[in-house]
Enzyme design. Structure first.
Site, PDB file in Angstrom:
ATOM      1  N   THR A 133       0.770  -1.188   0.103  1.00 57.91           N
ATOM      2  CA  THR A 133       0.104  -0.075  -0.009  1.00 57.91           C
ATOM      3  C   THR A 133       0.771   1.113   0.046  1.00 57.91           C
ATOM      4  OG1 THR A 133      -1.497   1.294   1.358  1.00 57.91           O
ATOM      5  CG2 THR A 133      -0.077  -0.250   2.512  1.00 57.91           C
ATOM      6  N   ASP A 134       0.273   2.239  -0.489  1.00 59.54           N
ATOM      7  CA  ASP A 134       0.985   3.517  -0.374  1.00 59.54           C
ATOM      8  C   ASP A 134       0.780   4.113   1.124  1.00 59.54           C
ATOM      9  OD1 ASP A 134      -1.636   4.316   0.077  1.00 59.54           O
ATOM     10  OD2 ASP A 134      -1.764   6.022  -1.489  1.00 59.54           O
ATOM     11  N   GLU A 135       0.291   3.547   1.824  1.00 51.24           N
ATOM     12  CA  GLU A 135       0.154   4.135   3.305  1.00 51.24           C
ATOM     13  C   GLU A 135       1.597   4.044   3.910  1.00 51.24           C
ATOM     14  OE1 GLU A 135      -2.970   3.417   5.636  1.00 51.24           O
ATOM     15  OE2 GLU A 135      -4.533   3.514   4.107  1.00 51.24           O
ATOM     16  N   TYR A 158      -2.014  -0.713  10.832  1.00 49.19           N
ATOM     17  CA  TYR A 158      -2.239  -1.148   9.742  1.00 49.19           C
ATOM     18  C   TYR A 158      -0.880  -0.844   8.783  1.00 49.19           C
ATOM     19  CZ  TYR A 158      -3.363  -1.667   4.772  1.00 49.19           C
ATOM     20  OH  TYR A 158      -3.372  -2.038   3.464  1.00 49.19           O
ATOM     21  N   LYS A 162       2.180  -3.426   7.268  1.00 47.04           N
ATOM     22  CA  LYS A 162       2.338  -3.567   5.775  1.00 47.04           C
ATOM     23  C   LYS A 162       3.895  -3.224   5.206  1.00 47.04           C
ATOM     24  CE  LYS A 162      -0.055  -4.551   2.956  1.00 47.04           C
ATOM     25  NZ  LYS A 162      -0.277  -6.122   2.253  1.00 47.04           N
TER      26      LYS A 162
HETATM   27  P1  NAD Z   1      -9.794  -7.226   1.902  1.00 45.82           P
HETATM   28  O1  NAD Z   1      -9.799  -7.050   3.682  1.00 45.82           O
HETATM   29  O2  NAD Z   1     -11.045  -7.187   1.046  1.00 45.82           O
HETATM   30  O3  NAD Z   1      -9.521  -8.841   1.810  1.00 45.82           O
HETATM   31  C1  NAD Z   1      -8.529  -9.493   2.278  1.00 45.82           C
HETATM   32  C2  NAD Z   1      -8.531 -11.055   2.314  1.00 45.82           C
HETATM   33  O4  NAD Z   1      -7.710 -11.565   2.788  1.00 45.82           O
HETATM   34  C3  NAD Z   1      -9.945 -11.593   2.741  1.00 45.82           C
HETATM   35  O5  NAD Z   1     -10.528 -12.407   1.757  1.00 45.82           O
HETATM   36  C4  NAD Z   1      -9.435 -12.232   4.025  1.00 45.82           C
HETATM   37  O6  NAD Z   1     -10.407 -13.352   4.161  1.00 45.82           O
HETATM   38  C5  NAD Z   1      -8.123 -12.551   3.771  1.00 45.82           C
HETATM   39  N1  NAD Z   1      -7.413 -13.032   4.887  1.00 45.82           N
HETATM   40  C6  NAD Z   1      -7.197 -12.148   5.839  1.00 45.82           C
HETATM   41  N2  NAD Z   1      -6.520 -12.780   6.856  1.00 45.82           N
HETATM   42  C7  NAD Z   1      -6.052 -13.950   6.164  1.00 45.82           C
HETATM   43  C8  NAD Z   1      -5.234 -14.979   6.804  1.00 45.82           C
HETATM   44  N3  NAD Z   1      -4.576 -14.973   7.998  1.00 45.82           N
HETATM   45  N4  NAD Z   1      -5.150 -16.013   6.007  1.00 45.82           N
HETATM   46  C9  NAD Z   1      -5.572 -16.248   4.876  1.00 45.82           C
HETATM   47  N5  NAD Z   1      -6.545 -15.232   4.270  1.00 45.82           N
HETATM   48  C10 NAD Z   1      -6.551 -14.182   5.105  1.00 45.82           C
HETATM   49  O7  NAD Z   1      -8.654  -6.340   1.545  1.00 45.82           O
HETATM   50  P2  NAD Z   1      -8.490  -5.750   0.067  1.00 45.82           P
HETATM   51  O8  NAD Z   1      -8.753  -4.336   0.183  1.00 45.82           O
HETATM   52  O9  NAD Z   1      -8.717  -6.541  -0.955  1.00 45.82           O
HETATM   53  O10 NAD Z   1      -6.718  -5.720   0.111  1.00 45.82           O
HETATM   54  C11 NAD Z   1      -6.017  -6.589  -0.487  1.00 45.82           C
HETATM   55  C12 NAD Z   1      -4.561  -6.445  -0.232  1.00 45.82           C
HETATM   56  O11 NAD Z   1      -4.130  -5.253  -1.069  1.00 45.82           O
HETATM   57  C13 NAD Z   1      -3.991  -6.204   1.090  1.00 45.82           C
HETATM   58  O12 NAD Z   1      -2.664  -6.764   1.166  1.00 45.82           O
HETATM   59  C14 NAD Z   1      -3.954  -4.700   1.171  1.00 45.82           C
HETATM   60  O13 NAD Z   1      -3.012  -4.318   2.143  1.00 45.82           O
HETATM   61  C15 NAD Z   1      -3.768  -4.162  -0.199  1.00 45.82           C
HETATM   62  N6  NAD Z   1      -3.851  -2.855  -0.537  1.00 45.82           N
HETATM   63  C16 NAD Z   1      -5.476  -2.657  -0.517  1.00 45.82           C
HETATM   64  C17 NAD Z   1      -5.911  -1.500  -1.087  1.00 45.82           C
HETATM   65  C18 NAD Z   1      -7.212  -1.012  -0.870  1.00 45.82           C
HETATM   66  O14 NAD Z   1      -7.634   0.239  -1.183  1.00 45.82           O
HETATM   67  N7  NAD Z   1      -8.107  -1.903  -0.270  1.00 45.82           N
HETATM   68  C19 NAD Z   1      -4.956  -0.567  -1.536  1.00 45.82           C
HETATM   69  C20 NAD Z   1      -3.524  -0.679  -1.526  1.00 45.82           C
HETATM   70  C21 NAD Z   1      -3.301  -2.164  -1.201  1.00 45.82           C
HETATM   71  O1  DAU Z   2      -4.083   4.009   0.311  1.00 46.45           O
HETATM   72  C1  DAU Z   2      -4.375   2.437   0.412  1.00 46.45           C
HETATM   73  C2  DAU Z   2      -5.350   2.131   1.612  1.00 46.45           C
HETATM   74  O2  DAU Z   2      -6.465   2.569   1.078  1.00 46.45           O
HETATM   75  C3  DAU Z   2      -5.326   0.801   1.726  1.00 46.45           C
HETATM   76  O3  DAU Z   2      -3.859   0.152   2.106  1.00 46.45           O
HETATM   77  C4  DAU Z   2      -6.246   0.186   2.848  1.00 46.45           C
HETATM   78  O4  DAU Z   2      -6.266  -0.984   2.802  1.00 46.45           O
HETATM   79  C5  DAU Z   2      -7.520   0.742   2.537  1.00 46.45           C
HETATM   80  O5  DAU Z   2      -8.366   0.600   3.607  1.00 46.45           O
HETATM   81  C6  DAU Z   2      -7.254   2.150   2.378  1.00 46.45           C
HETATM   82  O6  DAU Z   2      -7.118   3.081   3.537  1.00 46.45           O
HETATM   83  P1  DAU Z   2      -7.804   4.349   3.987  1.00 46.45           P
HETATM   84  O7  DAU Z   2      -7.719   4.568   5.520  1.00 46.45           O
HETATM   85  O8  DAU Z   2      -7.325   5.506   3.110  1.00 46.45           O
HETATM   86  O9  DAU Z   2      -9.551   4.058   3.522  1.00 46.45           O
HETATM   87  P2  DAU Z   2     -10.940   4.182   4.152  1.00 46.45           P
HETATM   88  O10 DAU Z   2     -11.604   3.813   3.223  1.00 46.45           O
HETATM   89  O11 DAU Z   2     -11.042   3.616   5.527  1.00 46.45           O
HETATM   90  O12 DAU Z   2     -10.827   5.725   4.371  1.00 46.45           O
HETATM   91  C7  DAU Z   2     -10.783   6.759   3.317  1.00 46.45           C
HETATM   92  C8  DAU Z   2     -10.703   8.039   3.787  1.00 46.45           C
HETATM   93  O13 DAU Z   2     -11.949   8.330   4.325  1.00 46.45           O
HETATM   94  C9  DAU Z   2      -9.852   8.238   4.876  1.00 46.45           C
HETATM   95  O14 DAU Z   2      -9.278   9.736   5.104  1.00 46.45           O
HETATM   96  C10 DAU Z   2     -10.702   7.952   6.304  1.00 46.45           C
HETATM   97  C11 DAU Z   2     -12.217   8.652   5.736  1.00 46.45           C
HETATM   98  N1  DAU Z   2     -13.285   8.028   6.497  1.00 46.45           N
HETATM   99  C12 DAU Z   2     -13.213   6.751   6.350  1.00 46.45           C
HETATM  100  C13 DAU Z   2     -14.394   5.927   7.056  1.00 46.45           C
HETATM  101  C14 DAU Z   2     -14.296   4.409   6.965  1.00 46.45           C
HETATM  102  C15 DAU Z   2     -14.121   8.666   6.833  1.00 46.45           C
HETATM  103  O15 DAU Z   2     -14.158   9.868   6.702  1.00 46.45           O
HETATM  104  N2  DAU Z   2     -15.428   7.944   7.468  1.00 46.45           N
HETATM  105  C16 DAU Z   2     -15.563   6.853   7.322  1.00 46.45           C
HETATM  106  O16 DAU Z   2     -16.613   6.158   7.782  1.00 46.45           O
END
Ligand code: NAD
Ligand code: DAU
Length: 352
Positions: A133-135, A158, A162
């Site tokens: 992730t970019d975080e 988190y 990562k």
């Molecule tokens: P998600 O939470 O939707 O899915 C995670 C999946 O991992 C689920 O299916 C869950 O059952 C599985 N999982 C969790 N713990 C596990 C374990 N111990 N063993 C096996 N499986 C397990 O997550 P996502 O949003 O699809 O993100 C997927 C990946 O991409 C993550 O590594 C996250 O850090 C990364 N990522 C997410 C975002 C985003 O915006 N969502 C952005 C950048 C990177």
């Molecule tokens: O940048 C990549 C990341 O983006 C991934 O690595 C994470 O897995 C993914 O969850 C996401 O993280 P964020 O914290 O940015 O996403 P989230 O949707 O939780 O929040 C987006 C923005 O909105 C953040 O500034 C927090 C704000 N927010 C979020 C929630 C859930 C609110 O204002 N209200 C809310 O209820």
């Protein structure tokens, strides 16, 4: 036809399910093994359109089980891994950091060890692709972009977990010569995202006339990428990325949270036949997230120049597609809202 056995972890989750679908459909000669423990975030319904395909296999397993990971590598002889399984929600990491340490750090090391041992006699043609992730880069001020060389500065449990997993992947590359690539992506949105994240949570609440919780003043900025564009970037990096390299992936699409929610409300008003401005009345400013990162913005020029990838959708188009999907898939939304999610929602928003 090139044959491969690819282990994709976390394939029942949001991004993982799109990656699994793309690989199963586009590469019929690859055997795709989706390994997922099916936490609250994992949902096999996400894959019901492809789960009968001959090249798709599901393994229910937990990456924190080291022995099981070794057994599975012995049994299936995977030649590459695309590792997405993780705990992914920042707010949950604030209330339960240890789970994030266990899954995101220990789980990754277990997979690295299993791959290293299975591939020790022949690393050629193998690949451990870690999805990050970019975080990990921390929080930006008003200007600047994260590049692949920006120093790590994670600020939530988190992002720290990562970041730690990224460091370990690089350590295995340097120490054991494990072939690796890493990509760091910005915020994804699109179909199948669990409704704890900002966009699907807001769509669900708007639809149900519930308040839309905006943390702080809504001034925080995120860069949003349509999930299928993330999947195509992963495809490009998996096939053409250079061993040991890192690639940033972003949407060139920065929004403050409040502007994004106004845009979403506008789309929802039109789709639901509501008067203009009706949904925006649901916006409610709530207590800020602890340690809330101010701004993320990513420079993906390396990926664009070297591998020829670019995002395919404008945000306006992507958000419409996303809203359409959630409105057409009410059953998916109802089914996914498990007991765990109900209690999380009460703790996070009602008893705040
Ligand atoms: P998600 O939470 O939707 O899915 C995670 C999946 O991992 C689920 O299916 C869950 O059952 C599985 N999982 C969790 N713990 C596990 C374990 N111990 N063993 C096996 N499986 C397990 O997550 P996502 O949003 O699809 O993100 C997927 C990946 O991409 C993550 O590594 C996250 O850090 C990364 N990522 C997410 C975002 C985003 O915006 N969502 C952005 C950048 C990177
Ligand atoms: O940048 C990549 C990341 O983006 C991934 O690595 C994470 O897995 C993914 O969850 C996401 O993280 P964020 O914290 O940015 O996403 P989230 O949707 O939780 O929040 C987006 C923005 O909105 C953040 O500034 C927090 C704000 N927010 C979020 C929630 C859930 C609110 O204002 N209200 C809310 O209820």
């Amino acid at each position: 036809m090139v044959k491969k056995k690819i282990l994709i972890t976390g394939g029942a989750g949001f991004i993982g399910s799109h990656v699994v679908r793309l690989f199963v459909n586009n590469y019929p000669s690859y055997e795709i093994y989706n390994l997922d423990s099916l936490t609250y975030a994992g949902n096999l319904e996400n894959l019901k359109d492809i789960d009968q395909k001959a090249n798709y296999h599901f393994i229910k397993a937990d990456i924190t089980d080291a022995n099981l990971m070794t057994e599975l590598f012995d049994k299936h002889q995977f030649d590459s891994v695309i590792h997405l399984a993780a705990e992914s929600h920042v707010d949950r990491s604030i209330t339960d950091p240890l789970l994030f340490i266990k899954t995101n750090i220990l789980g990754t090391v277990n997979l690295l060890n299993a791959a290293k041992n299975a591939w020790k006699d022949q690393m050629d043609g193998k690949l451990f692709y870690h999805i990050s992730t970019d975080e990990v880069y921390g929080s930006l001020g008003e200007t600047g972009l994260f590049t692949e060389t920006t120093p790590y500065d994670p600020r939530s449990p988190y992002s720290s977990s990562k970041a730690s997993s990224d460091h370990l992947v690089r350590a295995y590359y340097h120490t054991y010569k494990l072939p690796v690539v890493i990509s760091n992506c910005s915020n994804n949105y699109g179909p199948n995202q669990f409704p704890e994240k900002l966009i699907p949570l807001s769509i669900s609440n708007i639809k149900n006339n519930k308040s839309i919780p905006i943390y702080g003043k809504g001034e925080n900025i995120r860069d949003w990428l349509f999930v299928i564009d993330h999947a195509t970037a992963i495809d490009a990096i998996y096939h053409r990325g250079t061993n040991g390299e890192t690639y940033n992936i972003g949407g060139i699409n920065e929004w403050t949270n409040i502007d994004l929610i106004y845009k979403l409300c506008e789309v929802m008003d039109a789709k639901l036949g509501r008067d203009k401005g009706e949904s925006a009345k649901l916006i409610t400013f709530v207590k800020d997230r602890a340690g809330h990162d101010m701004r993320y913005a990513i420079d993906s020029s390396k990926l664009m120049k070297e591998l020829g990838w670019s995002p395919s959708l404008q945000f306006e188009e992507g958000i419409e597609k996303t809203v359409d999907w959630y409105l057409a898939n009410e059953e998916w939304l109802n089914n996914i809202v498990s007991g765990d999610y109900e209690s999380y929602y009460t703790q996070q928003y009602v008893n705040r």
